[in-house]
Design a protein around this motif. Sequence first.
Motif, PDB file in Angstrom:
ATOM      1  N   VAL A 169       0.842  -1.192   0.000  1.00 46.37           N
ATOM      2  CA  VAL A 169       0.000   0.000   0.000  1.00 46.37           C
ATOM      3  C   VAL A 169       0.878   1.243   0.000  1.00 46.37           C
ATOM      4  CG1 VAL A 169      -1.616   1.379   1.382  1.00 46.37           C
ATOM      5  CG2 VAL A 169      -1.993  -1.072   1.104  1.00 46.37           C
ATOM      6  N   LEU A 170       0.563   2.175  -0.887  1.00 43.18           N
ATOM      7  CA  LEU A 170       1.319   3.409  -1.002  1.00 43.18           C
ATOM      8  C   LEU A 170       0.389   4.609  -0.877  1.00 43.18           C
ATOM      9  CD1 LEU A 170       4.003   4.930  -1.750  1.00 43.18           C
ATOM     10  CD2 LEU A 170       3.217   4.812  -4.124  1.00 43.18           C
ATOM     11  N   PRO A 171       0.463   5.394   0.204  1.00 40.13           N
ATOM     12  CA  PRO A 171      -0.331   6.621   0.297  1.00 40.13           C
ATOM     13  C   PRO A 171       0.229   7.683  -0.657  1.00 40.13           C
ATOM     14  CG  PRO A 171       0.380   5.843   2.473  1.00 40.13           C
ATOM     15  CD  PRO A 171       1.187   5.113   1.456  1.00 40.13           C
ATOM     16  N   LEU A 172      -0.634   8.264  -1.466  1.00 43.50           N
ATOM     17  CA  LEU A 172      -0.233   9.308  -2.405  1.00 43.50           C
ATOM     18  C   LEU A 172      -0.765  10.648  -1.909  1.00 43.50           C
ATOM     19  CD1 LEU A 172      -0.404   9.165  -6.283  1.00 43.50           C
ATOM     20  CD2 LEU A 172      -1.224  11.169  -5.051  1.00 43.50           C
TER      21      LEU A 172
ATOM     22  N   GLU B 143      -8.832  -4.302   3.809  1.00 43.52           N
ATOM     23  CA  GLU B 143      -9.650  -4.660   2.638  1.00 43.52           C
ATOM     24  C   GLU B 143      -8.913  -5.588   1.687  1.00 43.52           C
ATOM     25  OE1 GLU B 143     -10.927  -1.172   0.617  1.00 43.52           O
ATOM     26  OE2 GLU B 143     -12.383  -0.574   2.159  1.00 43.52           O
ATOM     27  N   ILE B 144      -7.648  -5.284   1.434  1.00 42.18           N
ATOM     28  CA  ILE B 144      -6.897  -6.065   0.446  1.00 42.18           C
ATOM     29  C   ILE B 144      -5.926  -7.052   1.093  1.00 42.18           C
ATOM     30  CG2 ILE B 144      -7.078  -4.205  -1.246  1.00 42.18           C
ATOM     31  CD1 ILE B 144      -4.136  -3.552  -0.668  1.00 42.18           C
ATOM     32  N   ASP B 145      -5.941  -7.114   2.438  1.00 39.61           N
ATOM     33  CA  ASP B 145      -5.040  -8.014   3.172  1.00 39.61           C
ATOM     34  C   ASP B 145      -3.585  -7.752   2.761  1.00 39.61           C
ATOM     35  OD1 ASP B 145      -4.378  -9.945   5.006  1.00 39.61           O
ATOM     36  OD2 ASP B 145      -4.769 -11.644   3.663  1.00 39.61           O
ATOM     37  N   ALA B 146      -3.198  -6.489   2.828  1.00 43.35           N
ATOM     38  CA  ALA B 146      -1.878  -6.058   2.352  1.00 43.35           C
ATOM     39  C   ALA B 146      -0.743  -6.580   3.215  1.00 43.35           C
ATOM     40  CB  ALA B 146      -1.815  -4.537   2.286  1.00 43.35           C
ATOM     41  N   ASP B 147       0.448  -6.637   2.619  1.00 43.16           N
ATOM     42  CA  ASP B 147       1.639  -7.128   3.314  1.00 43.16           C
ATOM     43  C   ASP B 147       2.503  -6.013   3.873  1.00 43.16           C
ATOM     44  OD1 ASP B 147       1.510 -10.099   2.526  1.00 43.16           O
ATOM     45  OD2 ASP B 147       1.325  -9.079   0.604  1.00 43.16           O
ATOM     46  N   MET B 148       2.379  -4.790   3.306  1.00 42.77           N
ATOM     47  CA  MET B 148       3.282  -3.724   3.721  1.00 42.77           C
ATOM     48  C   MET B 148       2.724  -2.374   3.288  1.00 42.77           C
ATOM     49  SD  MET B 148       7.395  -3.433   3.025  1.00 42.77           S
ATOM     50  CE  MET B 148       7.262  -3.319   1.235  1.00 42.77           C
ATOM     51  N   VAL B 149       3.068  -1.348   4.072  1.00 48.80           N
ATOM     52  CA  VAL B 149       2.767   0.042   3.712  1.00 48.80           C
ATOM     53  C   VAL B 149       4.102   0.740   3.492  1.00 48.80           C
ATOM     54  CG1 VAL B 149       1.778   2.234   4.497  1.00 48.80           C
ATOM     55  CG2 VAL B 149       0.640   0.070   5.058  1.00 48.80           C
ATOM     56  N   LEU B 150       4.179   1.566   2.456  1.00 49.86           N
ATOM     57  CA  LEU B 150       5.434   2.251   2.140  1.00 49.86           C
ATOM     58  C   LEU B 150       5.226   3.759   2.245  1.00 49.86           C
ATOM     59  CD1 LEU B 150       7.907   1.386  -0.682  1.00 49.86           C
ATOM     60  CD2 LEU B 150       7.168   3.748  -0.377  1.00 49.86           C
TER      61      LEU B 150
ATOM     62  N   GLU C  37      -5.436   2.144   7.308  1.00 50.61           N
ATOM     63  CA  GLU C  37      -5.752   0.922   8.055  1.00 50.61           C
ATOM     64  C   GLU C  37      -6.901   0.159   7.404  1.00 50.61           C
ATOM     65  OE1 GLU C  37      -6.502   2.628  11.889  1.00 50.61           O
ATOM     66  OE2 GLU C  37      -4.526   2.058  12.659  1.00 50.61           O
ATOM     67  N   LYS C  38      -7.944   0.879   6.988  1.00 52.23           N
ATOM     68  CA  LYS C  38      -9.099   0.249   6.349  1.00 52.23           C
ATOM     69  C   LYS C  38      -8.705  -0.385   5.018  1.00 52.23           C
ATOM     70  CE  LYS C  38     -12.418   2.946   4.833  1.00 52.23           C
ATOM     71  NZ  LYS C  38     -13.588   3.867   4.841  1.00 52.23           N
ATOM     72  N   PHE C  39      -7.889   0.320   4.248  1.00 51.88           N
ATOM     73  CA  PHE C  39      -7.448  -0.189   2.942  1.00 51.88           C
ATOM     74  C   PHE C  39      -6.581  -1.432   3.105  1.00 51.88           C
ATOM     75  CE2 PHE C  39      -5.049   0.888  -1.205  1.00 51.88           C
ATOM     76  CZ  PHE C  39      -5.969   0.170  -1.956  1.00 51.88           C
ATOM     77  N   VAL C  40      -5.683  -1.408   4.094  1.00 53.30           N
ATOM     78  CA  VAL C  40      -4.817  -2.560   4.365  1.00 53.30           C
ATOM     79  C   VAL C  40      -5.656  -3.804   4.668  1.00 53.30           C
ATOM     80  CG1 VAL C  40      -3.226  -3.536   6.074  1.00 53.30           C
ATOM     81  CG2 VAL C  40      -2.774  -1.287   5.101  1.00 53.30           C
TER      82      VAL C  40
ATOM     83  N   THR D 266       1.443   2.321  14.428  1.00 53.10           N
ATOM     84  CA  THR D 266       0.308   1.751  15.154  1.00 53.10           C
ATOM     85  C   THR D 266      -0.444   0.686  14.368  1.00 53.10           C
ATOM     86  OG1 THR D 266      -1.060   3.598  14.378  1.00 53.10           O
ATOM     87  CG2 THR D 266      -0.050   3.816  16.557  1.00 53.10           C
ATOM     88  N   ILE D 267       0.039   0.319  13.197  1.00 54.80           N
ATOM     89  CA  ILE D 267      -0.604  -0.760  12.444  1.00 54.80           C
ATOM     90  C   ILE D 267       0.280  -1.997  12.508  1.00 54.80           C
ATOM     91  CG2 ILE D 267      -1.901   0.759  10.916  1.00 54.80           C
ATOM     92  CD1 ILE D 267       0.176   0.375   8.800  1.00 54.80           C
ATOM     93  N   ASP D 268      -0.345  -3.172  12.363  1.00 54.43           N
ATOM     94  CA  ASP D 268       0.388  -4.422  12.560  1.00 54.43           C
ATOM     95  C   ASP D 268       1.210  -4.841  11.347  1.00 54.43           C
ATOM     96  OD1 ASP D 268      -0.504  -4.692  15.149  1.00 54.43           O
ATOM     97  OD2 ASP D 268      -2.241  -5.919  14.608  1.00 54.43           O
ATOM     98  N   VAL D 269       0.815  -4.409  10.142  1.00 48.13           N
ATOM     99  CA  VAL D 269       1.587  -4.813   8.963  1.00 48.13           C
ATOM    100  C   VAL D 269       2.904  -4.042   8.925  1.00 48.13           C
ATOM    101  CG1 VAL D 269      -0.450  -5.417   7.629  1.00 48.13           C
ATOM    102  CG2 VAL D 269       0.500  -3.110   7.458  1.00 48.13           C
ATOM    103  N   PRO D 270       3.934  -4.605   8.296  1.00 48.17           N
ATOM    104  CA  PRO D 270       5.214  -3.902   8.200  1.00 48.17           C
ATOM    105  C   PRO D 270       5.081  -2.567   7.475  1.00 48.17           C
ATOM    106  CG  PRO D 270       5.457  -6.205   7.594  1.00 48.17           C
ATOM    107  CD  PRO D 270       3.987  -5.954   7.716  1.00 48.17           C
ATOM    108  N   VAL D 271       5.894  -1.615   7.888  1.00 47.37           N
ATOM    109  CA  VAL D 271       5.930  -0.299   7.248  1.00 47.37           C
ATOM    110  C   VAL D 271       7.340  -0.046   6.742  1.00 47.37           C
ATOM    111  CG1 VAL D 271       5.662   2.186   7.573  1.00 47.37           C
ATOM    112  CG2 VAL D 271       4.087   0.607   8.710  1.00 47.37           C
TER     113      VAL D 271
END
Length: 307
Positions: A183-186, A265-272, A260-263, A288-293
């Motif tokens: 997931v990439l916030p733009l 929804e798609i069961d994402a592995d990482m946020v960048l 958090e909601k998007f992660v 504060t989110i459980d997936v790796p950042v």
Amino acid sequence: MAMSEDLKKVILVPWDFSENSEKALAHAYQLAQMVGDNVMLVHLIKRPRFLIGNGAKSKLHALEQEAHEKLRGEAERLSKQLAAKREELRISLEEEAYQSRQVYEVSILPYVLTYRNLSKDLAKFYSQMGVNLVVATATYQLESKKSINLVEALRKVESERLTTVPFILVKEFPTHRYYTDVVLPLDSSKNFKESIRWVAFLSSYYHCNVNIIKAPALNASMKQGITSNTYFTKKVLDASNVVYGIKNADRNSDVLSEIEKFVKEIDADMVLVMADRINRIFPRGEITIDVPVMLINPLAKRKQYFY
């Protein structure tokens, strides 16, 4: 053709012999086996500012030797444990006829780093060891029972190279066998384009899909920046044959809640995210989110490419 051990890149894992270290290693190993990198466990020992007398030097040397022996034993134990899991994954992928992914052998290497200024000494270490990535938890426990804020230390690392080494902060063990969705916030920030360069690389390197969540434009200036960054994102990712999608964030919700909601929804592995944007997404810079950042330190302006 197998890559020579001498030429392999390294994924660095700060190792304090805790369960948190094992969580970081699990992610590092998972990534390494998909690209052929090695993993290096690095135990940190704070070097006193002044070493007065042979007794103090001998004590430090003994501490280093003890740590190295203990670390070597850990590396051997973990190599056997994780190699068995890697073989299970390799067989599974073969049975699934999943040709786009292959599993490489990974060596787990031990190293004791005695430092004075952690950020500066890590910068030297990166260059010497060919560090490609750092995977860690937010804090590191020293022998003295004091802890290091690794988020701040890794953000301050300065390297004279034209690229910067990204770092991944983890909180839990991996939930998937390999990374698939990032997931990439733009937003409208000027250095967002630098993150796209990394996203294109990571997508091809780790075989990930890119899921972009676009911030709402709250004023004319933001609208112009978001429009420019969206155009650039599509241009780069299309040229790199990256699989991606773009979702608009709800303007009535805060950025973190939307991520958090998007992660989920798609069961994402990482946020960048760019490291200098961390406080704008996570209050007080606390993940504060459980997936790796994954956090990327911006290049110095004199080293940035023209877009």
